[in-house]
Structure formats: C-alpha cells, structure tokens
Design a protein around this motif. Structure first.
Motif, short mmCIF file in Angstrom:
data_model
loop_
_atom_site.label_atom_id
_atom_site.label_comp_id
_atom_site.label_asym_id
_atom_site.label_seq_id
_atom_site.Cartn_x
_atom_site.Cartn_y
_atom_site.Cartn_z
N GLN A 118 -13.12 1.82 -5.81
CA GLN A 118 -12.86 0.44 -6.66
C GLN A 118 -13.75 1.22 -8.20
O GLN A 118 -14.60 1.01 -8.37
CB GLN A 118 -13.33 -0.57 -6.41
N GLY B 181 -12.19 5.91 2.42
CA GLY B 181 -12.08 4.65 1.75
C GLY B 181 -11.17 4.34 0.62
O GLY B 181 -10.53 4.84 0.32
N ARG B 182 -11.79 3.06 0.54
CA ARG B 182 -11.67 2.61 -1.21
C ARG B 182 -11.99 2.95 -2.34
O ARG B 182 -13.94 2.95 -2.11
CB ARG B 182 -11.50 1.05 -1.04
N SER C 187 1.13 -0.85 0.19
CA SER C 187 -0.18 0.25 -0.09
C SER C 187 1.45 1.13 -0.04
O SER C 187 1.86 0.85 -0.05
CB SER C 187 -0.78 -0.12 1.31
N TRP D 208 -16.09 2.63 3.76
CA TRP D 208 -15.02 2.37 3.38
C TRP D 208 -14.89 1.62 2.06
O TRP D 208 -13.56 1.58 1.68
CB TRP D 208 -14.01 1.34 4.21
N LEU D 209 -16.41 0.88 0.85
CA LEU D 209 -16.04 0.71 -0.10
C LEU D 209 -16.76 1.34 -1.03
O LEU D 209 -18.51 1.41 -0.71
CB LEU D 209 -16.40 -0.72 -0.21
N ALA E 121 -9.80 9.64 -5.37
CA ALA E 121 -9.97 8.46 -4.04
C ALA E 121 -8.44 9.12 -3.74
O ALA E 121 -8.56 8.14 -1.96
CB ALA E 121 -8.84 7.24 -5.37
N ASP F 292 -8.99 8.27 -10.13
CA ASP F 292 -7.70 8.50 -9.57
C ASP F 292 -7.01 9.71 -8.11
O ASP F 292 -7.21 9.70 -6.95
CB ASP F 292 -6.36 8.26 -10.40
#
Length: 259
Positions: free
Chosen positions: A206, A203-204, A37, A247-248, A198, A195
């Motif tokens: 995707q 959180g992520r 990470s 978180w997602l 993010a 990007d």
C-alpha cells in the motif's frame, strides 16, 4: 393468552431476520471484494500464474509464452488464427514462423501483430506497453485509427485511440532480466515500480501514488525476493517501510531523510 403467544413468535422471527442479514453481509462483503480484485479474471483465464511465479509454456504452434507475476491470458489457436488475449500482467512471446496464420497479441487497448519473433507486452491499467526485442510488430489502437510499426530496441504505448513510441530499450538487459527474474527500470516513477513489485508479492503493498510520484528509480531489482527489493529502495530513496503483518506493507515518504 393469544397476544402473549404472538409476541415470542414475533421476537423469534425478528432474531432470525437479523441472523440472516448478518450472514448475508458476512458473505456479501468478501464476495464484493473478490469481484473487484484481479483474481477472478485470473482464475478463469486459459493460462495464469500467481504472485512471484514465472511460467513458460510451449504453444500449439511451437511458439513460446512466458508469464511473470500475477498474469493471465486466453489462448485462441485454430486453423485460421493464433491469438493471445492478455488480460493482466506481463508476457514474453517468442513467435514460431507460420506463413498462413498471423500471430496477434490483443489487449483492451489494441492489437499487436507480430512481424518478427520476440517481444514483451505489459498491461498497465488503461495502457499497453510493448517492448520490441527482435524484428518488428505492427501495433494498432483499439479504435483502428492508428497503426505503427515498432522495431527492435524500441518501446511503444497503446491506448484505445493512439499508439506512440515512448523511447528506446536495452534489449540485452531485458532478455537478461527475464532469465534472472529481475526488473530493469530506467528513470521510472516510484509508484510504477511499486506496481510491478506488487505483482510479485502475496500480500498487499500500500502506498500514496501522489506522495511518491516525484521519486524516480533507475535500477536492476530482484523479483524473486521482493522484501529485499523494497529494502534496497528504502536504502537509496527517502521512503520508509512499515510491515504490519506478512500480508500488509505500507510505503510512505520519509520527510526527514537525507538520502
């Protein structure tokens, strides 16, 4: 009696081995995830900030350094040099005059030697993007084979073996965006915009880069509220947002949309 006594000990040893293996896996997998990470590099840097953070620093020579999103840099300042090593993310630099020591921003793709005062440097995987706001910067590829002077109002991209101009920029818009914590994009692919978003989320986020690559974005987007930003994109582009936990979030093409 001896055999009967041996088997329980063997079984206990095997159970202890299994417990040790489970413990090693439970510790090793998170450690591997952490290793790959961006956070270890960030935590070990001289200066860094987290998602959604904006940090402005006054450097030893009087220059100003601003970091946004998940960014990290090492500072190398002494009697002979003024050098910022940008490890990840994006920085805005305002250089104080010093006739004795050059001011340099270094990345894995090359070096940027300031011939003026104000510019933005952003890391994008294996590319460094320079946005020149005032005066000039001499940009040199990492292999030293190509050097290019970039003037105010221009943008350049550095790879390890090349430097090329990539177009003009609106310097007033970029200066305003840094003051207001915004992202200004002009006909950029949606994955590149995601990007950037993010880096400002805890959180992520995707998404399938190939599936969204054909979508282009031209907008001024708020970075202090990325949920609102993503909703704005979903209102104008054929995409859907699915939130599974805080978180997602998954961004997908909306094939049935008529946006």
């Amino acid at each position: 009696a001896a055999l009967s006594a041996a088997f329980p000990r063997h079984g206990k040893a095997r159970k202890n081995y299994v417990r040790a293996l489970v413990l090693a896996c439970s510790l090793g997998l998170p450690a591997m995830a952490l290793l790959y990470s961006p956070y270890p590099q960030q935590w070990m840097a001289d200066v860094h900030n987290g998602p959604g953070e904006w940090k402005t620093l006054r450097l030893a020579d009087g220059s100003t350094l601003t970091l946004n999103g998940i960014s990290a840099a090492n500072l190398h300042f002494d009697s002979r040099q003024r050098r910022i090593e940008l490890l990840q993310g994006e920085i805005l630099v305002e250089v104080a005059h010093d006739g004795e020591r050059p001011f340099v921003v270094q990345t894995a793709q090359g070096t940027l030697r300031a011939l003026g005062t104000r510019f933005v440097v952003r890391r994008e995987d294996d590319v460094t993007v320079l946005s020149m706001l005032e005066s000039r910067v001499a940009a040199q590829s990492a292999n030293g084979q190509q050097t290019l002077e970039v003037d105010a109002g221009s943008q350049a991209r550095l790879s390890k073996d090349a430097v090329r101009l990539s177009g003009s920029i609106d310097t007033a818009s970029i200066n305003g965006a840094w003051r207001r914590h915004q992202l200004v994009v002009d006909n950029r692919p949606l994955p590149e915009v995601l990007d950037e978003i993010a880096r400002h989320r805890s959180g992520r986020l995707q998404f399938d880069r190939a599936a969204l690559a054909s979508l282009k974005v031209s907008a001024v987007l708020p970075l202090d509220d990325t949920d609102r930003t993503l909703q704005m994109l979903a209102q104008t582009l054929p995409i859907t947002l699915k939130t599974f936990t805080p978180w997602l979030m998954i961004v997908s093409p909306d094939t049935e949309s008529k946006k």
